[in-house]
Design a protein around this motif. Structure first.
Motif, short mmCIF file in Angstrom:
data_model
loop_
_atom_site.label_atom_id
_atom_site.label_comp_id
_atom_site.label_asym_id
_atom_site.label_seq_id
_atom_site.Cartn_x
_atom_site.Cartn_y
_atom_site.Cartn_z
N VAL A 87 55.21 18.18 73.94
CA VAL A 87 56.14 18.57 75.01
C VAL A 87 57.16 17.47 75.22
CG1 VAL A 87 56.33 19.05 77.48
CG2 VAL A 87 54.53 20.14 76.14
N GLY A 88 56.73 16.21 75.22
CA GLY A 88 57.67 15.11 75.38
C GLY A 88 58.70 15.08 74.27
N ALA A 89 58.26 15.32 73.03
CA ALA A 89 59.18 15.29 71.90
C ALA A 89 60.20 16.43 71.98
CB ALA A 89 58.39 15.39 70.59
N TYR A 90 59.75 17.64 72.25
CA TYR A 90 60.67 18.78 72.36
C TYR A 90 61.62 18.63 73.54
CZ TYR A 90 59.04 21.95 68.67
OH TYR A 90 58.77 22.54 67.46
N GLY A 91 61.15 17.93 74.58
CA GLY A 91 62.02 17.71 75.73
C GLY A 91 63.28 16.95 75.36
N THR A 92 63.23 16.16 74.30
CA THR A 92 64.40 15.40 73.85
C THR A 92 65.52 16.35 73.42
OG1 THR A 92 62.90 13.68 73.07
CG2 THR A 92 65.17 13.58 72.28
N MET A 150 47.90 23.88 77.90
CA MET A 150 49.35 23.98 78.07
C MET A 150 49.83 22.90 79.03
SD MET A 150 50.19 27.20 80.62
CE MET A 150 51.94 26.77 80.58
N MET A 151 51.06 22.47 78.81
CA MET A 151 51.70 21.51 79.70
C MET A 151 53.16 21.89 79.83
SD MET A 151 51.89 17.34 79.46
CE MET A 151 53.61 17.06 79.02
N SER A 152 53.70 21.73 81.03
CA SER A 152 55.08 22.11 81.31
C SER A 152 55.79 20.93 81.95
CB SER A 152 55.08 23.33 82.25
OG SER A 152 56.33 23.95 82.27
N MET A 155 61.38 26.57 75.46
CA MET A 155 62.29 25.79 76.28
C MET A 155 63.36 26.66 76.92
SD MET A 155 63.06 22.41 73.94
CE MET A 155 64.13 23.29 72.80
N VAL A 156 63.62 26.39 78.20
CA VAL A 156 64.85 26.79 78.87
C VAL A 156 65.48 25.48 79.34
CG1 VAL A 156 64.00 29.08 79.49
CG2 VAL A 156 63.65 27.16 81.07
N PRO A 157 66.73 25.48 79.80
CA PRO A 157 67.41 24.21 80.06
C PRO A 157 66.66 23.20 80.93
CG PRO A 157 69.00 25.97 80.09
CD PRO A 157 67.65 26.62 79.94
N ASN A 158 65.88 23.66 81.92
CA ASN A 158 65.22 22.68 82.79
C ASN A 158 63.70 22.77 82.77
OD1 ASN A 158 64.85 25.08 84.14
ND2 ASN A 158 65.57 24.35 86.13
N LEU A 159 63.14 23.36 81.70
CA LEU A 159 61.69 23.42 81.61
C LEU A 159 61.26 23.56 80.15
CD1 LEU A 159 59.33 23.38 83.68
CD2 LEU A 159 59.20 25.85 83.42
N LEU A 184 53.69 34.89 79.99
CA LEU A 184 53.11 35.23 81.28
C LEU A 184 53.44 34.17 82.33
CD1 LEU A 184 49.62 36.46 80.04
CD2 LEU A 184 51.43 37.90 81.01
N TYR A 185 53.40 32.93 81.92
CA TYR A 185 53.71 31.81 82.81
C TYR A 185 55.16 31.87 83.28
CZ TYR A 185 54.89 26.86 83.78
OH TYR A 185 55.35 25.69 84.32
N MET A 186 56.08 32.06 82.33
CA MET A 186 57.49 32.07 82.68
C MET A 186 57.85 33.31 83.51
SD MET A 186 58.88 29.28 81.68
CE MET A 186 60.63 29.67 81.71
N ARG A 187 57.19 34.41 83.23
CA ARG A 187 57.47 35.62 84.03
C ARG A 187 57.15 35.35 85.50
NH1 ARG A 187 54.59 41.06 82.22
NH2 ARG A 187 56.32 41.12 80.75
N GLN A 188 56.02 34.71 85.76
CA GLN A 188 55.65 34.41 87.15
C GLN A 188 56.60 33.38 87.76
OE1 GLN A 188 51.24 34.13 88.01
NE2 GLN A 188 51.18 34.09 85.78
#
Length: 787
Positions: A590-595, A442-444, A698-702, A735-739
């Motif tokens: 992740v880079g592509a979806y970040g667009t 995973m990468m964020s 995705m959420v607006p800043n992650l 699980l990651y986003m919950r934390q």
């Protein structure tokens, strides 16, 4: 009488005359001794007894310093070092209790002498060292930096001592008392790669030096006598007694009260051992990627030429500081999420792939010949094969060794906290054993800046050193479909509300370069016959609609777009790519979806923001690499499409109202239901035979990407119930986003994505395009009315 007095007088003069030679020789010898001492020190300073450090070396004593990897929140993620895991700490970052313990124990008159303690030296000579040594802190530093280990030869030891005295006085002239203390604590080897006080504090107590308590400082100062002997890991009772001796010395010289002394001595020695090496600690996969990145940077950035120095930077010796984008808290959350979910998922995989249920375990749907081919290839690619081949062993000898039982330590989810166990098996069996483990990555990333916040390349770097974030490329499956939709919306001005029939759709042979007609089925081999909006079709990964879109826009337009999104690979321009046959890694995805989240601007993921040398000189600062790929309208339309995946599609299980008809999901997925209520855009992906499970969330800043699968594609779940991206990968994201949300300091957004002004693409499918124009017309009419 007179004669008698004369004799008496004459006798007195005779006695005085006979005593004079003793006085004369005393002063001659005393002066000679002073002169001898002076000459000895002078000769030593001239280098007669051996090389002495030059003024330049005294001003800049060269010690090997580890390269430090620093997170965006200021924490040390790890270090690169060979023999010396050392990072210098300035005096102002040393706690008073540590300095006081050092002075009280090692050199009580430290602040009153100029490098040599005369009283201590005389005492050492008179009592032959039985009442304490005479080495000051300055002398000990001189020995550490320039003299070396004390010789067993008496004559050599005396010469070494003289050199220590000379160098100590020079150090006192060149440095302040505070600088000498800092240098001494930074140079000392505390064992277990704890080179210097900073490494020692982190390794033995899990904290920075400034946070050390008095009793903890006393442990480390006690180790200065002999760190091998006073080893807190191996000789706890001995070190405890030594610690209490240091505390007693602090009370003796009034650094603490007697009451404090008694209470501190009563405390147990609370060691929090955190070994530092390249295969343990946080962000191990990222650190290994960074090691390669730094090597490439060094080749392109020569070191400024200085006399007597290397012409290239050395990441193990030069004490570089590498400032990264990784957030240590988010990294911890990511590693925790991977571990928590994969333990459960692996347990179910083992349950389904017992030899009784699957005679070819862990492989599925393979003949014995195919399995043998996989094992043969793995054997020849193993480090064992390469090492024996380098040693000149014959192939027969190497093969034989792979079938001989040997003791080894292997990874085991059931053996926390280190997750490994000792066992006996053949190397060939160990290869098969490791094939049974599902892998994860995973990468964020922050889409607006490209800053990578978390990077998990696998389960455990000690046992799985292949980094699936950037080394491994796997078929993207349905996570590729949004690129087809984006091309259609951008090139053909499609809307998420446009409809397509869910019926069998064929693209004839030769139309887009495909050799044969292409008629894809849906994942459940069924077609509803209904007209579906693009939003509904993407939410449910309907293949028939995706086929219609790529036929309309053409594979070439899709390939051009994905390359602009950073997926710069050789991709066949054929219709079948629409269903995710091309292979990419998590980093690229992740880079592509970040667009999409960054309003159509692609920002290349970045991991390093700055590099400094040991003196704080900036050697490198990154420059963002960006590219305008989509208009804000198209990017927002794509975000809206992807929000539909978590509202009513394959990602809906992120919501608390998701109902499953089976108990399977609840049994294998820790923490379900997740009950996220904030806007989330995402896409699941599952490849043929359930070999790969993806989730892009995705959420607006992650923006975060997760992949799960076997090392070989023939290692997978039989059913889509377990093998789909929604079961294999999505839970890690949840699980990651919950934390992350539990830590408000991270500022991970719960808000909706920003809608562009004057949005020209219809995304509200409850309204017609004509109805969208009515509010503006009504507003104009209202402006003309005189109330």
């Amino acid at each position: 009488m007179a004669r008698t007095r004369k004799k008496a007088g004459g006798g007195k003069k005779k006695k005085q005359a006979s005593f004079w030679p003793f006085i004369k020789w005393f002063w001659i010898l005393f002066g000679a001794g002073i002169l001898a001492v002076f000459l000895t020190f002078l000769l030593a300073s001239w280098g007669v007894f051996g090389e002495m450090p030059t003024f330049e070396r005294l001003e800049n004593p060269q010690t090997n310093l580890a390269t430090e990897i620093i997170s965006s929140d200021g924490e040390t993620l790890g270090k690169f070092f060979l023999d010396d895991n050392r990072t210098d700490v300035p005096f102002d970052q040393l706690p008073d209790n540590l300095v006081n313990a050092l002075v009280a124990t090692e050199d009580a008159r430290y602040f009153d002498h100029s490098g040599i303690d005369a009283r201590g030296t005389i005492r050492a000579f008179v009592f032959l060292g039985t009442r304490g040594g005479a080495s000051t802190i300055s002398q000990q530093l001189a020995r550490q930096l320039f003299v070396g280990v004390r010789s067993n030869n008496l004559a050599e030891a005396i010469i070494q001592k003289i050199k220590e005295w000379v160098i100590a006085t020079r150090l006192e002239r060149n440095y302040t008392k505070e600088e000498i203390i800092a240098m001494y604590l930074n140079i000392y080897d505390f064992n277990y790669n704890a080179d210097g006080i900073r490494s020692a504090a982190r390794i033995y107590f899990g904290k920075e030096p400034r946070d050390l308590k008095t009793e903890e400082s006393a442990v480390l100062v006690g180790m200065l006598k002999n760190s091998s002997l006073y080893n807190p890991i191996r000789r706890e009772e001995l070190v405890l007694n030594r610690r209490n001796t240091v505390i007693a010395q602090m009370a003796k010289y009034d650094y603490i009260t007697d009451a404090d002394r008694d209470s501190l001595m009563a405390l147990k020695m609370d060691i929090n051992f955190n070994p530092e090496n390249h295969r343990e600690g946080p962000a191990t996969y990222f650190r290994m990627y960074l090691q390669g990145w730094l090597r490439d940077w060094i080749e392109e950035n020569p070191k400024p030429a200085r006399e007597g120095e290397r012409d290239k930077w050395n990441i193990y010796l030069d004490g570089l500081k590498v400032y990264t984008t990784i957030d240590s808290r988010m990294q911890e959350h990511a590693e925790s999420a991977v571990k928590e979910h994969m333990q459960n998922l692996q347990a179910e995989f083992f349950h389904q792939n017992t030899p009784d249920r699957n005679p070819t375990t862990p492989f599925l749907d393979l003949e014995s010949q195919q399995i043998n081919s996989i094992m043969e290839r793995a054997m020849k690619n193993s480090e064992r094969w390469r090492a024996m081949n380098r040693a000149g062993k014959t192939e027969e000898e190497i093969r034989q060794s792979f079938n001989e039982k040997t003791e080894m330590t292997v990874f085991d989810w059931n053996s926390p906290p280190v997750y490994e166990k000792d066992t006996v098996m053949t190397p060939m069996d160990s290869i098969r054993y490791y094939k049974t483990f599902l892998r994860a990555a995973m990468m964020s990333m922050e889409p607006q800046t490209g800053h990578v916040k978390a990077w998990v390349g696998g389960l455990n770097y000690r046992h799985f050193q292949y980094d699936n974030v950037i080394q491994g490329s796997r078929q993207a499956g349905s996570t590729f479909k949004p690129f087809v939709y984006a091309a259609a919306i951008d090139q053909l001005r499609r809307s998420p509300c446009d409809t397509k029939p869910d019926t069998q759709y064929c693209i004839e042979a030769g139309k887009h370069g495909n050799m044969e007609a292409w008629c894809p089925d849906n994942s459940d081999d069924k077609f509803s016959g209904r007209s579906l909006t693009l939003k509904e079709a993407l939410a449910n990964s309907v293949n028939s609609v995706t086929a219609q879109l790529i036929d309309e826009v053409g594979p070439k337009a899709v390939v051009t777009m994905v390359k602009d999104l950073g997926l710069n690979r050789d991709i066949l321009e054929v219709p079948a790519i629409a269903l995710g046959t091309p292979e990419f890694n998590v980093y690229e995805m992740v880079g592509a979806y970040g667009t999409f989240a960054n309003q159509g601007v692609y920002v290349k993921p970045v991991m390093v923001t700055r590099i400094e040398d040991r003196n704080g000189t900036v050697l490198y600062e990154y420059t963002p690499e960006t590219k305008d790929v989509l208009s804000k309208d198209v990017a927002y339309a794509m975000v809206d499409l992807l929000k539909g995946v978590t509202q009513s599609g394959s990602g809906v299980r992120l919501r608390g109202n998701y109902q499953t008809n089976t108990t399977v999901y609840k049994e294998i997925i820790t923490g379900y239901p997740y009950e996220f209520t904030n806007p989330i855009a995402g896409k699941t992906g599952t490849t043929q035979n359930n070999s790969d499970g993806w989730f892009m969330g995705m959420v607006p800043n992650l923006v975060t990407g997760v992949w799960v699968g076997g090392e070989d594609r023939s290692v997978h779940f039989r059913s889509i119930t377990y093998g789909q991206g929604a079961s294999m990968a999505l839970p890690i994201w949840a699980l990651y986003m919950r934390q992350n949300y539990e830590d408000p300091e991270l500022n991970v957004s719960k808000e909706d994505f920003e809608e562009p002004e004057d949005l020209s693409i219809r995304i509200d499918c409850s309204q017609t395009e004509e109805e969208l124009e009515e509010p503006d017309e009504l507003e104009d009419d209202l402006d003309d009315i005189d109330f």
